[in-house]
Write an enzyme that holds these catalytic residues in place. Structure first.
Site, PDB file in Angstrom:
ATOM      1  N   HIS A 123      -0.269   4.120   4.813  1.00 48.37           N
ATOM      2  CA  HIS A 123      -0.766   4.774   3.614  1.00 48.37           C
ATOM      3  C   HIS A 123      -0.358   6.241   3.580  1.00 48.37           C
ATOM      4  CE1 HIS A 123      -4.224   1.584   3.434  1.00 48.37           C
ATOM      5  NE2 HIS A 123      -3.030   1.084   3.186  1.00 48.37           N
ATOM      6  N   SER A 132       0.804  -1.219   0.000  1.00 51.19           N
ATOM      7  CA  SER A 132       0.000   0.000   0.000  1.00 51.19           C
ATOM      8  C   SER A 132       0.837   1.268   0.000  1.00 51.19           C
ATOM      9  CB  SER A 132      -0.931   0.017   1.216  1.00 51.19           C
ATOM     10  OG  SER A 132      -1.744  -1.129   1.245  1.00 51.19           O
TER      11      SER A 132
END
Length: 271
Positions: free
Chosen positions: A185, A133
């Site tokens: 993230h 991610s």
């Protein structure tokens, strides 16, 4: 009718390789019942010297939903390989994927350090991050700056304007995957902006190969030092001499052995 998949794979060779690698690793993890704790990155394991986890955590996925989301987004972001006309392209993609993997992992650890040491949030000492991610969000961010008119397609069903995709996806993943790492993230987004705005620049083949070499070297020594994997040809020993650290090859019965001397300073390890 759409274009045959084989043509799209040929247009995105690097992206296809990364998707194949992540999928193969996911299959291996599932087949061998490997958990987050074996491959993931946490503050506690990093402090213990498991620096190799910065790499293994990036390419490992435990949940099939997490894998599908990341690989679907990555496939859409593979358009970067064809954007050499605006300063991106295949080499840029390779060089800065390497940067994103390493720096986003380091930034995650840095944020954990601040939360633990400054704000006394001991919970983050054992929080384990895993998945591609960070890199996906990094490329979303770079593309949103370099090519703001692009679209990000997810699962072939959802199309997001790339200019808002990093933060929209940040919210979206938090909803459909409650265990998703918000800090991971966010770290990818921060490093992505640093690259897109030119704060991190100058990568070329020389620096990419040098960086890759150091990654391999540091990972090998940390694997050996942590006891996670035994490299029989590597020998790490401490000496009482206070001279500077040195690395040398010595002859042995089974070939050549790499031997490192280390300073006996308390709390300091050379890996």
């Amino acid at each position: 009718m759409g274009r045959p998949l084989v043509f799209e794979i040929l247009e995105k060779p690097v992206t296809s390789c990364f998707i194949g690698l992540c999928s193969a690793i996911w299959f291996y993890i599932q087949k061998n019942n490997i958990g987050y704790s074996h491959v993931g990155l946490s503050y506690e394991t990093a402090v213990a010297g498991h620096h190799w986890r910065i790499i293994t955590s990036a390419f490992s996925h435990i949940s099939i939903l997490h894998l599908v989301f990341n690989m679907s987004a990555l496939w859409s972001l593979g358009v970067v390989e064809d954007l050499g006309s605006i300063g991106l392209g295949l080499q840029y993609y390779l060089h800065y994927t390497l940067v994103l993997v390493v720096l986003s992992g380091v930034l995650v650890l840095g944020i954990y350090h601040v939360l633990i040491q400054k704000f006394k949030l001991e919970y983050f000492r054992r929080v384990t991050a895993v998945g591609y991610s960070c890199v996906v969000f990094g490329w979303m961010t770079i593309l949103s700056v370099k090519q703001p008119t692009s679209k990000l397609n997810l699962f072939g069903l959802l199309s997001l304007p790339i200019s808002f995709a990093p933060f929209e996806s940040l919210i979206f993943t938090s909803i459909i995957v409650p265990q998703a790492s918000f800090i991971g993230h966010l770290s990818g987004i921060i490093v992505g902006y640093a690259i897109a705005w030119g704060l991190i620049h100058g990568m070329n083949n020389y620096w990419a190969v040098s960086m890759l070499g150091w990654i391999v070297l540091v990972s090998a020594f940390s694997l050996k030092k942590s006891g996670a994997y035994d490299f029989s040809f590597l020998e790490i020993e401490s000496v009482t001499d206070s001279s500077l650290p040195s690395v040398r090859f010595i002859a042995s019965g089974n070939g050549r052995t790499l031997q490192m001397s280390a300073l006996p300073a308390a709390g300091v390890e050379i890996v």
